[in-house]
Motif scaffolding. Structure first.
Motif, PDB file in Angstrom:
ATOM      1  N   ILE A 106      38.725  33.328  23.318  1.00  0.00           N
ATOM      2  CA  ILE A 106      39.793  32.314  23.273  1.00  0.00           C
ATOM      3  C   ILE A 106      40.997  32.766  22.451  1.00  0.00           C
ATOM      4  N   THR A 107      40.776  33.651  21.485  1.00  0.00           N
ATOM      5  CA  THR A 107      41.894  34.110  20.652  1.00  0.00           C
ATOM      6  C   THR A 107      42.847  35.033  21.416  1.00  0.00           C
ATOM      7  N   LYS A 108      42.458  35.458  22.595  1.00  0.00           N
ATOM      8  CA  LYS A 108      43.303  36.348  23.414  1.00  0.00           C
ATOM      9  C   LYS A 108      44.024  35.588  24.532  1.00  0.00           C
ATOM     10  N   GLN A 109      43.819  34.282  24.613  1.00  0.00           N
ATOM     11  CA  GLN A 109      44.377  33.479  25.703  1.00  0.00           C
ATOM     12  C   GLN A 109      45.877  33.244  25.523  1.00  0.00           C
ATOM     13  N   LYS A 110      46.641  33.558  26.571  1.00  0.00           N
ATOM     14  CA  LYS A 110      48.092  33.330  26.568  1.00  0.00           C
ATOM     15  C   LYS A 110      48.343  31.978  27.218  1.00  0.00           C
ATOM     16  N   ARG A 111      48.148  30.932  26.471  1.00  0.00           N
ATOM     17  CA  ARG A 111      48.355  29.562  26.928  1.00  0.00           C
ATOM     18  C   ARG A 111      49.353  28.890  25.976  1.00  0.00           C
ATOM     19  N   ASP A 112      49.832  27.723  26.374  1.00  0.00           N
ATOM     20  CA  ASP A 112      50.671  26.966  25.446  1.00  0.00           C
ATOM     21  C   ASP A 112      49.878  26.618  24.194  1.00  0.00           C
ATOM     22  N   ALA A 113      48.586  26.274  24.382  1.00  0.00           N
ATOM     23  CA  ALA A 113      47.729  25.923  23.246  1.00  0.00           C
ATOM     24  C   ALA A 113      46.304  26.384  23.505  1.00  0.00           C
ATOM     25  N   ILE A 114      45.618  26.718  22.421  1.00  0.00           N
ATOM     26  CA  ILE A 114      44.173  26.893  22.469  1.00  0.00           C
ATOM     27  C   ILE A 114      43.582  25.834  21.549  1.00  0.00           C
ATOM     28  N   VAL A 115      42.351  25.472  21.813  1.00  0.00           N
ATOM     29  CA  VAL A 115      41.688  24.446  21.015  1.00  0.00           C
ATOM     30  C   VAL A 115      40.703  25.115  20.066  1.00  0.00           C
ATOM     31  N   ASN A 116      40.765  24.692  18.824  1.00  0.00           N
ATOM     32  CA  ASN A 116      39.867  25.180  17.788  1.00  0.00           C
ATOM     33  C   ASN A 116      38.765  24.159  17.558  1.00  0.00           C
ATOM     34  N   VAL A 121      44.493  17.461  15.731  1.00  0.00           N
ATOM     35  CA  VAL A 121      45.812  17.730  15.135  1.00  0.00           C
ATOM     36  C   VAL A 121      46.300  19.074  15.679  1.00  0.00           C
ATOM     37  N   ILE A 122      47.608  19.299  15.581  1.00  0.00           N
ATOM     38  CA  ILE A 122      48.194  20.510  16.155  1.00  0.00           C
ATOM     39  C   ILE A 122      48.936  21.316  15.096  1.00  0.00           C
ATOM     40  N   THR A 123      48.826  22.639  15.202  1.00  0.00           N
ATOM     41  CA  THR A 123      49.565  23.561  14.338  1.00  0.00           C
ATOM     42  C   THR A 123      50.197  24.634  15.217  1.00  0.00           C
ATOM     43  N   LYS A 124      51.030  25.461  14.606  1.00  0.00           N
ATOM     44  CA  LYS A 124      51.561  26.626  15.301  1.00  0.00           C
ATOM     45  C   LYS A 124      50.428  27.629  15.525  1.00  0.00           C
ATOM     46  N   GLY A 125      50.642  28.561  16.423  1.00  0.00           N
ATOM     47  CA  GLY A 125      49.647  29.588  16.724  1.00  0.00           C
ATOM     48  C   GLY A 125      49.807  30.864  15.914  1.00  0.00           C
ATOM     49  N   ALA A 143      48.823  32.311  21.922  1.00  0.00           N
ATOM     50  CA  ALA A 143      49.087  30.896  22.203  1.00  0.00           C
ATOM     51  C   ALA A 143      50.143  30.382  21.216  1.00  0.00           C
ATOM     52  N   GLN A 144      51.012  29.523  21.706  1.00  0.00           N
ATOM     53  CA  GLN A 144      52.070  28.968  20.865  1.00  0.00           C
ATOM     54  C   GLN A 144      51.511  27.984  19.827  1.00  0.00           C
ATOM     55  N   TYR A 145      50.466  27.243  20.213  1.00  0.00           N
ATOM     56  CA  TYR A 145      49.896  26.222  19.330  1.00  0.00           C
ATOM     57  C   TYR A 145      48.370  26.333  19.270  1.00  0.00           C
ATOM     58  N   VAL A 146      47.828  25.768  18.193  1.00  0.00           N
ATOM     59  CA  VAL A 146      46.382  25.575  18.068  1.00  0.00           C
ATOM     60  C   VAL A 146      46.160  24.082  17.880  1.00  0.00           C
ATOM     61  N   GLY A 168      54.333  18.028  25.629  1.00  0.00           N
ATOM     62  CA  GLY A 168      54.924  18.606  26.825  1.00  0.00           C
ATOM     63  C   GLY A 168      54.328  19.954  27.207  1.00  0.00           C
ATOM     64  N   LEU A 169      53.150  20.270  26.688  1.00  0.00           N
ATOM     65  CA  LEU A 169      52.504  21.539  27.003  1.00  0.00           C
ATOM     66  C   LEU A 169      51.913  21.484  28.416  1.00  0.00           C
ATOM     67  N   GLN A 170      51.767  22.648  29.036  1.00  0.00           N
ATOM     68  CA  GLN A 170      51.283  22.674  30.416  1.00  0.00           C
ATOM     69  C   GLN A 170      50.094  23.597  30.625  1.00  0.00           C
ATOM     70  N   SER A 171      49.619  24.237  29.554  1.00  0.00           N
ATOM     71  CA  SER A 171      48.404  25.049  29.688  1.00  0.00           C
ATOM     72  C   SER A 171      47.630  25.000  28.376  1.00  0.00           C
ATOM     73  N   ILE A 172      46.308  24.919  28.506  1.00  0.00           N
ATOM     74  CA  ILE A 172      45.449  24.783  27.335  1.00  0.00           C
ATOM     75  C   ILE A 172      44.107  25.464  27.620  1.00  0.00           C
ATOM     76  N   SER A 173      43.557  26.108  26.596  1.00  0.00           N
ATOM     77  CA  SER A 173      42.220  26.711  26.702  1.00  0.00           C
ATOM     78  C   SER A 173      41.299  26.055  25.689  1.00  0.00           C
ATOM     79  N   PHE A 174      40.134  25.652  26.161  1.00  0.00           N
ATOM     80  CA  PHE A 174      39.100  25.050  25.320  1.00  0.00           C
ATOM     81  C   PHE A 174      37.923  26.002  25.157  1.00  0.00           C
ATOM     82  N   PRO A 175      37.268  25.969  23.994  1.00  0.00           N
ATOM     83  CA  PRO A 175      35.949  26.581  23.878  1.00  0.00           C
ATOM     84  C   PRO A 175      34.913  25.504  24.231  1.00  0.00           C
TER      85      PRO A 175
END
Length: 185
Positions: free
Chosen positions: A17-27, A74-78, A83-86, A120-127
């Motif tokens: 998941i740490t290699k995913q190029k998405r708007d956000a990944i979920v921790n 909650v959301i933070t920067k990546g 990924a742009q956000y976590v 307004g994000l359009q892509s997300i990766s979940f574990p």
């Protein structure tokens, strides 16, 4: 495996998941937001020390020193991640299977998707949340996660949702659950 739901895509993949190029990944975080083992530790290591500093500020200023409640997000920067956000969410610790545990796990996915949508994000990766040291049974977790994501996408076109699974075994469990669930769509 990939399915389309309401002009959105739900994809299952095996990977890091740490290699995913998405708007956000979920921790799959713990309530302290200060890092830990598993996915949480890997994300903190890959993002760099700025992530920990932002999490400390969030904890102090937004959470007023309290821990992030189970199921909330909650959301933070990546930072150094692709990924742009976590989006940090705390999954439930498996205690034997009361309905509340399943609801709390569903809330992790629902709240993370809601937060991403608000931004307004359009892509997300979940574990696979809660299935490591929190011992949530993978089959029940996969059905809960996927039915929650599908339910969200049916009501809210989002873009791309990816379940990034660590092991081949986890991938096959999620694949079986998704095959079962799409028969009902």
């Amino acid at each position: 495996m990939e399915v389309e739901i309401n002009r959105s895509t739900l994809t299952l993949m095996r990977g890091d998941i740490t290699k995913q190029k998405r708007d956000a990944i979920v921790n799959a975080a713990n309530g302290t937001l200060l890092g830990g083992g598993g996915v949480d530790g890997a994300i903190h290591r890959a993002a760099g020390p700025e992530l920990l500093e932002e999490c400390k500020r969030l904890r102090k200023e937004v959470l007023k020193g309290e821990m992030l409640p189970t199921g909330d997000a909650v959301i933070t920067k990546g930072y150094l991640l692709p990924a742009q956000y976590v989006i940090h969410t705390v999954g439930p610790v498996w205690q034997g299977g009361d309905q509340k545990e399943k609801e709390l796990l569903a809330n992790c996915y629902k709240n993370a998707l809601g937060l991403a949508s608000e931004k307004g994000l359009q892509s997300i990766s979940f574990p696979s949340i809660s299935t490591g040291v929190y011992r949530f049974p993978i089959e029940l977790a996969s059905k809960t996660a996927l039915s929650t994501i599908i339910g969200f996408l049916k009501k809210h076109p989002f873009g791309k949702v990816v379940m990034t699974l660590f092991s081949e075994e986890d991938y096959h469990t999620y694949q079986s659950s998704l095959e079962e669930l799409i028969k009902e769509i």
